[in-house]
Every structure is written in C-alpha cells, then in structure tokens.
Design a protein around this motif. Structure first.
Motif, PDB file in Angstrom:
ATOM      1  N   PHE A   5       0.804  -1.195   0.049  1.00  0.00           N
ATOM      2  CA  PHE A   5       0.067  -0.066  -0.186  1.00  0.00           C
ATOM      3  C   PHE A   5       0.792   1.250  -0.107  1.00  0.00           C
ATOM      4  N   LEU A  12       0.026  -5.923   0.777  1.00  0.00           N
ATOM      5  CA  LEU A  12      -1.396  -6.092   0.661  1.00  0.00           C
ATOM      6  C   LEU A  12      -2.006  -7.571   1.049  1.00  0.00           C
ATOM      7  N   SER A  15      -2.602  -7.277   5.207  1.00  0.00           N
ATOM      8  CA  SER A  15      -3.211  -6.149   5.766  1.00  0.00           C
ATOM      9  C   SER A  15      -4.631  -6.760   6.288  1.00  0.00           C
ATOM     10  N   GLU A  18      -9.755  -2.992   5.984  1.00  0.00           N
ATOM     11  CA  GLU A  18     -10.753  -3.120   4.860  1.00  0.00           C
ATOM     12  C   GLU A  18     -10.048  -2.240   3.421  1.00  0.00           C
ATOM     13  N   THR A  19     -10.319  -2.845   2.472  1.00  0.00           N
ATOM     14  CA  THR A  19      -9.483  -2.114   1.217  1.00  0.00           C
ATOM     15  C   THR A  19     -10.522  -1.884   0.187  1.00  0.00           C
ATOM     16  N   THR A  20     -10.152  -0.914  -0.477  1.00  0.00           N
ATOM     17  CA  THR A  20     -10.973  -0.252  -2.008  1.00  0.00           C
ATOM     18  C   THR A  20     -10.360  -0.531  -2.974  1.00  0.00           C
ATOM     19  N   THR A  27      -5.150  -0.540  -5.257  1.00  0.00           N
ATOM     20  CA  THR A  27      -5.958  -0.597  -4.142  1.00  0.00           C
ATOM     21  C   THR A  27      -5.503   0.089  -3.155  1.00  0.00           C
ATOM     22  N   HIS A  29      -6.218   1.173   1.295  1.00  0.00           N
ATOM     23  CA  HIS A  29      -7.073   0.991   2.703  1.00  0.00           C
ATOM     24  C   HIS A  29      -8.205   1.864   2.727  1.00  0.00           C
ATOM     25  N   SER A  30      -9.352   1.483   2.927  1.00  0.00           N
ATOM     26  CA  SER A  30     -10.659   2.212   2.893  1.00  0.00           C
ATOM     27  C   SER A  30     -10.635   3.647   3.617  1.00  0.00           C
TER      28      SER A  30
END
Length: 68
Positions: A5, A12, A15, A18-20, A27, A29-30
């Motif tokens: 990230f 990745l 982790s 939550e990811t987006t 990608t 992290h949200s």
C-alpha cells in the motif's frame, strides 16, 4: 505490480484493514481513501488518475470562469 500500500507500506495480502479497489485498478485501505477525500486529494497516489467522478466539479469551475 507492487503489492504494498503506498501510504502505509503494508503488504497487500497481510493487511487486516478493509480495502477499496479504485477505478484505475490500484488498491488502498478504505480509511486512507476517506482521509484523502477529507484533505481534498482526489487522485490515486500511485498513478494520479481521478479516484472520483469530477465532472460536476469541473463543470462548476467552467461556469464560474465564464461568468468572470
């Protein structure tokens, strides 16, 4: 392809956050994405493509320029 990230340098697949997946395919992290939006940063930190649809914002700017 990098599997880290960009903001946290976490791997990745390790982790737990939550990811987006962005429209550009990268990608994040949200939480990081929400923090970027709070700071008016609307582009991917990896490729600089827009994260959100900015067409309404650009239209408002164009209208304001035409009025001046």
């Amino acid at each position: 392809m990098s599997y880290l990230f960009p903001s946290t340098m976490q791997y990745l697949f390790d982790s737990l956050k939550e990811t987006t997946v962005l429209k550009c395919g990268h990608t994040l992290h949200s939480d990081c994405l929400h923090e970027m939006a709070k700071r008016n940063q609307y582009c991917c930190p990896i490729c600089s493509r827009s994260v959100y649809d900015m067409s309404k914002a650009w239209k408002l700017i164009d209208e304001e320029v035409q009025r001046t």
